[in-house]
Design a protein around this motif. Structure first.
Motif, PDB file in Angstrom:
ATOM      1  N   TRP A  24       0.811  -1.217   0.000  1.00  0.00           N
ATOM      2  CA  TRP A  24       0.000   0.000   0.000  1.00  0.00           C
ATOM      3  C   TRP A  24       0.840   1.261   0.000  1.00  0.00           C
ATOM      4  CZ3 TRP A  24      -4.728   0.085  -1.586  1.00  0.00           C
ATOM      5  CH2 TRP A  24      -5.472  -1.100  -1.533  1.00  0.00           C
ATOM      6  N   LEU A  27       1.683   1.591  -3.637  1.00  0.00           N
ATOM      7  CA  LEU A  27       0.509   2.035  -4.396  1.00  0.00           C
ATOM      8  C   LEU A  27       0.283   3.538  -4.213  1.00  0.00           C
ATOM      9  CD1 LEU A  27      -2.133  -0.804  -3.924  1.00  0.00           C
ATOM     10  CD2 LEU A  27      -1.064  -0.044  -6.056  1.00  0.00           C
ATOM     11  N   VAL A  31       0.287   6.229  -7.271  1.00  0.00           N
ATOM     12  CA  VAL A  31      -0.826   7.151  -7.547  1.00  0.00           C
ATOM     13  C   VAL A  31      -0.316   8.585  -7.607  1.00  0.00           C
ATOM     14  CG1 VAL A  31      -2.957   8.112  -6.624  1.00  0.00           C
ATOM     15  CG2 VAL A  31      -2.595   5.642  -6.598  1.00  0.00           C
ATOM     16  N   ILE A  63      -3.668  -1.140  -8.780  1.00  0.00           N
ATOM     17  CA  ILE A  63      -4.512  -1.066  -7.589  1.00  0.00           C
ATOM     18  C   ILE A  63      -5.244  -2.399  -7.377  1.00  0.00           C
ATOM     19  CG2 ILE A  63      -6.535   0.055  -6.578  1.00  0.00           C
ATOM     20  CD1 ILE A  63      -5.637   2.638  -7.982  1.00  0.00           C
TER      21      ILE A  63
END
Length: 362
Positions: A24, A27, A31, A63
């Motif tokens: 995460w 990620l 982003v 994602i």
């Protein structure tokens, strides 16, 4: 008293939490990188292009893949197989199956974004063919890998790895990683070849090359992933021994997208705008197309204020890399006193030539 379930922590017998945290974190960084790319492109170029669409698809797949890996860690990734229930093992296989499929197609779109960017910045036909050939290889290789991963085990439960007849998955991922290295090497070399033909300052060349050369980090990450894959080959405790492989895959896919966004940073776009417009025009003598300014000679006009199309604009208007903004014209006007002179006079006279031309590279 609170009845909240305690959060698992990383331990020698459970490395799942570290996989989830890193996944995460990567990620979030991905982003932010894509958002920075879009904002920069809109600020500098005022529009998004096809390579931006490709990287957006890669982000969406990333994602989804991160969600699948998180669910896999909740069902035993990083834990010893003997401590898991039968339902956990089934879910572990299902989410691992989904994450592998998304990983392959994700890398495909990230690479195609770079390929598309390279195709649009080079005016030389030979380079365009090489870039398109690289893109075609990426698509075919990814499609074949996707099929092999989708049917890795005996139907109908192709997702079930535990207790099923499957291909040599370690050999498959080693082969996939080797071809991944080859495509990354191509994406590192092609920008060097393209920039070689740019007539600009060395500093600007260095900026352009360094932006694309950032993918060397992906190359290194793939090597690490291959190392962990080889270590986990033929393991009897797949849920525990494969967590470094899954973690390295997260790193590979995230930095693949992030480094694909690096060339869209403002310094690169400014260097590209000023550098690519001065590609060596001598390439035209070898059957190539170039950008730049041309010396206009033998311009003449029989009357004041006459507009005429330049042969240069006629030639370039058929080239796919150019778009008129607005219509290109040459305006020639004569000195008023000149019109009163004898038309047969052979003497040279001062003329005022106004030449306006605007191009946009697409």
């Amino acid at each position: 008293m609170s009845s909240r379930r305690p959060q698992p922590v990383d331990s020698p017998s459970n490395h799942g939490p570290i996989v989830s945290v890193v996944t995460w974190f990567l990620l979030a960084a991905t982003v932010l990188a894509v958002l920075a790319r879009f904002v920069t492109k809109l600020f500098v170029s005022k529009r998004l292009t096809s390579d931006d669409l490709l990287i957006f698809v890669a982000l969406a797949l990333s994602i989804g893949q991160g969600v699948a890996v998180t669910m896999q860690t909740s069902n035993g990734l990083g834990q010893h197989q003997a401590a898991l229930s039968a339902s956990q093992l089934d879910n572990f296989d299902k989410f691992g199956y989904a994450s592998n499929l998304l990983f392959i197609i994700n890398l495909c779109f990230a690479k195609l974004s770079v390929v598309q960017m390279l195709r649009t910045i080079t005016p030389i036909k030979l380079h365009v063919r090489i870039v398109l050939g690289t893109g075609a290889f990426v698509v075919l290789w990814s499609f074949a890998s996707e099929l092999a991963s989708a049917f890795q085990c005996k139907p109908p439960n192709t997702w079930k790895v535990t207790g099923n007849q499957c291909i040599d998955r370690a050999a498959f991922w080693n082969a996939y990683g080797a071809l991944n290295l080859i495509t990354e090497a191509a994406l590192l070399i092609l920008p060097l070849v393209i920039v070689w033909n740019i007539q600009t300052q060395r500093k600007k060349k260095a900026i352009i090359v360094s932006c694309f050369a950032s993918r060397i980090v992906v190359f290194a990450a793939v090597i690490v992933q291959l190392s962990y894959t080889s270590r986990a080959r033929r393991t009897a405790d797949a849920t525990f021994d494969t967590w470094p492989v899954v973690l390295s895959a997260q790193i590979v896919q995230s930095i693949s997208i992030i480094t694909a966004c690096v060339p869209c940073l403002k310094p690169f776009l400014e260097s590209l705008e000023s550098g690519m417009m001065r590609v060596d025009l001598r390439a035209r003598s070898h059957g190539h197309y170039g950008y730049g300014s041309h010396n206009l000679t033998n311009l003449s006009s029989k009357s004041s204020g006459k507009k005429e199309k330049s042969p240069l604009s006629s030639n370039l208007s058929h080239h796919k890399h150019f778009r008129h903004l607005p219509d290109v014209s040459t305006v020639i006007s004569a000195n008023p006193d000149e019109r009163e002179r004898d038309s047969d006079s052979q003497k040279s006279s001062a003329r005022i030539i106004k030449y306006t031309r605007t191009w946009e590279v697409t």
